[in-house]
Write a protein that holds these residues in place. Structure first.
Motif, PDB file in Angstrom:
ATOM      1  N   MET A 251      88.632  28.878  36.089  1.00  0.00           N
ATOM      2  CA  MET A 251      88.118  28.508  34.781  1.00  0.00           C
ATOM      3  C   MET A 251      87.130  29.584  34.327  1.00  0.00           C
ATOM      4  N   THR A 252      87.328  30.093  33.148  1.00  0.00           N
ATOM      5  CA  THR A 252      86.434  31.126  32.623  1.00  0.00           C
ATOM      6  C   THR A 252      85.178  30.474  32.054  1.00  0.00           C
ATOM      7  N   GLU A 253      84.121  31.275  31.970  1.00  0.00           N
ATOM      8  CA  GLU A 253      82.850  30.759  31.440  1.00  0.00           C
ATOM      9  C   GLU A 253      83.032  30.228  30.018  1.00  0.00           C
ATOM     10  N   SER A 254      83.860  30.897  29.218  1.00  0.00           N
ATOM     11  CA  SER A 254      84.024  30.487  27.822  1.00  0.00           C
ATOM     12  C   SER A 254      84.792  29.176  27.681  1.00  0.00           C
ATOM     13  N   SER A 255      85.523  28.774  28.725  1.00  0.00           N
ATOM     14  CA  SER A 255      86.274  27.522  28.634  1.00  0.00           C
ATOM     15  C   SER A 255      85.488  26.326  29.174  1.00  0.00           C
ATOM     16  N   LEU A 256      84.259  26.555  29.610  1.00  0.00           N
ATOM     17  CA  LEU A 256      83.439  25.463  30.132  1.00  0.00           C
ATOM     18  C   LEU A 256      82.914  24.597  28.991  1.00  0.00           C
ATOM     19  N   SER A 257      82.655  23.341  29.305  1.00  0.00           N
ATOM     20  CA  SER A 257      81.992  22.477  28.329  1.00  0.00           C
ATOM     21  C   SER A 257      80.587  23.020  28.095  1.00  0.00           C
ATOM     22  N   PRO A 258      80.005  22.731  26.947  1.00  0.00           N
ATOM     23  CA  PRO A 258      78.630  23.194  26.704  1.00  0.00           C
ATOM     24  C   PRO A 258      77.648  22.716  27.781  1.00  0.00           C
ATOM     25  N   GLU A 259      77.826  21.495  28.276  1.00  0.00           N
ATOM     26  CA  GLU A 259      76.926  20.986  29.310  1.00  0.00           C
ATOM     27  C   GLU A 259      77.017  21.826  30.581  1.00  0.00           C
ATOM     28  N   ARG A 260      78.205  22.121  31.023  1.00  0.00           N
ATOM     29  CA  ARG A 260      78.376  22.917  32.241  1.00  0.00           C
ATOM     30  C   ARG A 260      77.848  24.333  32.035  1.00  0.00           C
ATOM     31  N   ALA A 261      78.110  24.900  30.880  1.00  0.00           N
ATOM     32  CA  ALA A 261      77.588  26.234  30.582  1.00  0.00           C
ATOM     33  C   ALA A 261      76.063  26.221  30.586  1.00  0.00           C
ATOM     34  N   ASP A 262      75.462  25.166  30.041  1.00  0.00           N
ATOM     35  CA  ASP A 262      73.999  25.057  30.030  1.00  0.00           C
ATOM     36  C   ASP A 262      73.447  24.913  31.441  1.00  0.00           C
ATOM     37  N   LEU A 263      74.091  24.116  32.279  1.00  0.00           N
ATOM     38  CA  LEU A 263      73.640  23.961  33.662  1.00  0.00           C
ATOM     39  C   LEU A 263      73.699  25.301  34.390  1.00  0.00           C
ATOM     40  N   LEU A 264      74.812  26.009  34.234  1.00  0.00           N
ATOM     41  CA  LEU A 264      74.941  27.325  34.877  1.00  0.00           C
ATOM     42  C   LEU A 264      73.875  28.282  34.377  1.00  0.00           C
ATOM     43  N   GLN A 265      73.667  28.332  33.074  1.00  0.00           N
ATOM     44  CA  GLN A 265      72.700  29.266  32.506  1.00  0.00           C
ATOM     45  C   GLN A 265      71.291  28.938  32.976  1.00  0.00           C
ATOM     46  N   ALA A 266      70.927  27.669  32.986  1.00  0.00           N
ATOM     47  CA  ALA A 266      69.576  27.280  33.409  1.00  0.00           C
ATOM     48  C   ALA A 266      69.345  27.622  34.878  1.00  0.00           C
ATOM     49  N   LEU A 267      70.322  27.342  35.709  1.00  0.00           N
ATOM     50  CA  LEU A 267      70.172  27.644  37.138  1.00  0.00           C
ATOM     51  C   LEU A 267      70.129  29.155  37.368  1.00  0.00           C
ATOM     52  N   ARG A 268      70.977  29.888  36.693  1.00  0.00           N
ATOM     53  CA  ARG A 268      70.981  31.352  36.849  1.00  0.00           C
ATOM     54  C   ARG A 268      69.655  31.959  36.392  1.00  0.00           C
ATOM     55  N   GLN A 269      69.092  31.437  35.321  1.00  0.00           N
ATOM     56  CA  GLN A 269      67.820  31.970  34.833  1.00  0.00           C
ATOM     57  C   GLN A 269      66.715  31.756  35.856  1.00  0.00           C
ATOM     58  N   GLN A 270      66.651  30.570  36.451  1.00  0.00           N
ATOM     59  CA  GLN A 270      65.605  30.304  37.438  1.00  0.00           C
ATOM     60  C   GLN A 270      65.832  31.112  38.710  1.00  0.00           C
ATOM     61  N   ARG A 271      67.098  31.294  39.088  1.00  0.00           N
ATOM     62  CA  ARG A 271      67.380  32.162  40.240  1.00  0.00           C
ATOM     63  C   ARG A 271      66.932  33.589  39.951  1.00  0.00           C
ATOM     64  N   PHE A 272      67.162  34.065  38.729  1.00  0.00           N
ATOM     65  CA  PHE A 272      66.741  35.403  38.332  1.00  0.00           C
ATOM     66  C   PHE A 272      65.235  35.550  38.501  1.00  0.00           C
ATOM     67  N   PHE A 273      64.458  34.559  38.057  1.00  0.00           N
ATOM     68  CA  PHE A 273      63.007  34.616  38.204  1.00  0.00           C
ATOM     69  C   PHE A 273      62.604  34.615  39.677  1.00  0.00           C
ATOM     70  N   LEU A 274      63.247  33.765  40.480  1.00  0.00           N
ATOM     71  CA  LEU A 274      62.921  33.709  41.906  1.00  0.00           C
ATOM     72  C   LEU A 274      63.247  35.035  42.581  1.00  0.00           C
ATOM     73  N   ARG A 275      64.440  35.557  42.337  1.00  0.00           N
ATOM     74  CA  ARG A 275      64.822  36.847  42.927  1.00  0.00           C
ATOM     75  C   ARG A 275      63.926  37.971  42.424  1.00  0.00           C
ATOM     76  N   GLY A 276      63.501  37.872  41.171  1.00  0.00           N
ATOM     77  CA  GLY A 276      62.643  38.902  40.599  1.00  0.00           C
ATOM     78  C   GLY A 276      61.331  39.046  41.331  1.00  0.00           C
ATOM     79  N   ALA A 277      60.850  37.958  41.890  1.00  0.00           N
ATOM     80  CA  ALA A 277      59.599  38.014  42.654  1.00  0.00           C
ATOM     81  C   ALA A 277      59.746  38.867  43.910  1.00  0.00           C
TER      82      ALA A 277
END
Length: 172
Positions: free
Chosen positions: A1-27
């Motif tokens: 399943m491609t990112e563009s075919s995800l429901s908005p909710e699933r895309a939002d969950l992925l984006q929110a988790l990826r953003q927080q992982r980015f901040f954690l890894r950035g430290a």
């Protein structure tokens, strides 16, 4: 399943988790193993240990989504308390690169779960523990929101620790 075919909710969950992982890894950006084990505040937390802990927590909750509750350790047991404390530290033989690699593997699995779960409303009973309401169940959605919150909380901890090490800010 491609990112563009995800429901908005699933895309939002992925984006929110990826953003927080980015901040954690950035430290951890450009830290040596020694710096990654530095407890630069009054707490016993270090950047490498926080990443290790978040990876273990995320793995455990992904397992919960798929398999249901695992046996909950007796938190009055000194050995269980020590295992929990060790989840926040890099132990001899562990490296920041190794912890980050493990975190990438855990993240890829969780991301795939978000993309492929048949139903985010599917729930599992929570394990019996004093901090959970007896008989409570969490949906996959609720678990993922918890993982996002946990990652965010520890990304903030890691940012403070990193800033105390060398002045670098991961969230600025």
């Amino acid at each position: 399943m491609t990112e563009s075919s995800l429901s908005p909710e699933r895309a939002d969950l992925l984006q929110a988790l990826r953003q927080q992982r980015f901040f954690l890894r950035g430290a951890a950006r450009e830290l040596t193993d020694e710096q990654a084990t530095t407890c630069s505040t009054v707490s016993a937390l270090c950047v490498g240990g926080l990443i290790k802990h978040v990876a273990e927590v995320e793995r455990g909750w992904a397992d919960f989504i798929v398999d249901g509750p695992a046996e909950t350790p007796d938190h009055d047991d000194p050995a269980a308390q020590e295992r929990h404390a060790q989840s926040f530290r890099l132990l001899p033989g562990e490296t920041l690169a190794g912890v980050l690699s493990t975190y990438d593997e855990v993240a890829a699995r969780t991301d795939e779960l978000i993309r492929s779960l048949p139903d985010l409303d599917a729930s599992q009973p929570l394990p019996e523990a004093p901090w959970f309401e007896p008989g409570a169940r969490w949906s996959a959605r609720r678990v993922l929101l918890h993982v996002i919150a946990e990652t965010s909380q520890h990304a903030g901890h890691a940012d403070i620790i990193r800033e105390a090490i060398d002045g670098a800010k991961s969230m600025a």
